[in-house]
Design a protein around this motif. Structure first.
Motif, PDB file in Angstrom:
ATOM      1  N   PHE A   9       0.820  -1.300   0.009  1.00 54.22           N
ATOM      2  CA  PHE A   9       0.068  -0.292  -0.020  1.00 54.22           C
ATOM      3  C   PHE A   9       1.020   1.264   0.016  1.00 54.22           C
ATOM      4  N   LYS A  68      -7.095  10.756  -4.663  1.00 57.90           N
ATOM      5  CA  LYS A  68      -8.088   9.553  -4.749  1.00 57.90           C
ATOM      6  C   LYS A  68      -8.194   9.040  -3.317  1.00 57.90           C
ATOM      7  N   LYS A  69      -9.218   8.312  -2.843  1.00 59.32           N
ATOM      8  CA  LYS A  69      -9.428   7.752  -2.010  1.00 59.32           C
ATOM      9  C   LYS A  69      -9.143   6.187  -2.158  1.00 59.32           C
ATOM     10  N   TYR A  70      -8.675   5.613  -0.988  1.00 58.30           N
ATOM     11  CA  TYR A  70      -8.286   4.221  -0.920  1.00 58.30           C
ATOM     12  C   TYR A  70      -9.012   3.251  -0.200  1.00 58.30           C
ATOM     13  N   ASN A  71      -9.222   2.192  -0.326  1.00 59.89           N
ATOM     14  CA  ASN A  71      -9.738   0.985   0.409  1.00 59.89           C
ATOM     15  C   ASN A  71      -8.344   0.717   1.520  1.00 59.89           C
ATOM     16  N   PRO A  72      -8.960  -0.231   2.608  1.00 55.49           N
ATOM     17  CA  PRO A  72      -7.749  -0.546   3.440  1.00 55.49           C
ATOM     18  C   PRO A  72      -6.737  -1.411   2.751  1.00 55.49           C
ATOM     19  N   ASP A  73      -7.117  -2.173   1.666  1.00 53.67           N
ATOM     20  CA  ASP A  73      -5.932  -2.984   1.041  1.00 53.67           C
ATOM     21  C   ASP A  73      -5.284  -2.234   0.133  1.00 53.67           C
ATOM     22  N   SER A  75      -6.346  -0.648  -2.609  1.00 62.62           N
ATOM     23  CA  SER A  75      -7.083  -0.305  -3.931  1.00 62.62           C
ATOM     24  C   SER A  75      -7.673   0.800  -3.960  1.00 62.62           C
ATOM     25  N   ASN A  77     -10.391   3.322  -4.301  1.00 60.58           N
ATOM     26  CA  ASN A  77     -11.883   3.394  -3.817  1.00 60.58           C
ATOM     27  C   ASN A  77     -12.544   4.275  -4.826  1.00 60.58           C
ATOM     28  N   LYS A  78     -11.991   5.457  -4.894  1.00 60.51           N
ATOM     29  CA  LYS A  78     -12.780   6.311  -5.946  1.00 60.51           C
ATOM     30  C   LYS A  78     -11.717   7.643  -6.121  1.00 60.51           C
ATOM     31  N   ASP A 127     -19.420   9.052   4.480  1.00 61.85           N
ATOM     32  CA  ASP A 127     -18.445   9.777   3.489  1.00 61.85           C
ATOM     33  C   ASP A 127     -19.545  10.480   2.464  1.00 61.85           C
TER      34      ASP A 127
END
Length: 148
Positions: A9, A68-73, A75, A77-78, A127
């Motif tokens: 990450f 950019k917004k990220y997922n915990p993994d 990747s 998110n948006k 959010d």
């Protein structure tokens, strides 16, 4: 020792390149969609009216900010695009008389978390795509229309 996912990450974030301007962003379908969503939300909330600039009035510029917004993994998110006014070009006492910024201090958040934990209250995370203050402006603000 860091877990492999955490290390990946951090590496991913390091390599991410955000657009520097509108011309770069509009070429990518993900950023183009984010720009359309922002403009749609601004239109829906009636954030502005396009009009002729009256004599003696000044404008503030605007610019696009891309994140950019990220997922915990790690990747994505948006993609997020925000059209912001360059308020730093205004002068206190000339262009505006007061500043109003709602803030929540970290101590207040900690107290709320403590109450929720001790009283077994549910906590929810939200959010918001666009957040707007529910306060009418006392003065007109004239913003230049962004080129593009």
């Amino acid at each position: 020792m860091e877990e492999a996912g955490e290390q990946n990450f951090v590496t991913t974030l390091d390599k991410e390149i955000l657009p520097n301007n509108f011309k770069e962003a509009i070429l990518d379908p993900n950023w183009k969609k984010a720009i359309k969503e922002e403009l749609s939300a601004l239109h829906k909330n009636k954030s502005w009216v396009i009009s002729q600039l009256l004599s003696g009035k000044k404008t503030v510029g605007c610019k696009w900010v891309f994140t950019k917004k990220y997922n915990p993994d790690g990747s994505i998110n948006k993609y997020k695009a925000k059209l912001v006014a360059k308020g730093y070009s205004q002068t206190y006492g000339i262009d505006y008389q007061e500043i109003f910024t709602p803030v929540k201090k970290l101590n207040t958040i900690r107290i709320q978390w403590s109450l929720a934990t001790n009283l077994d209250w549910p906590l929810h995370q939200r959010d918001f795509k666009n957040a707007f203050l529910n306060r009418d402006l006392e003065n007109e603000v004239h913003m230049e229309i962004h080129k593009g």
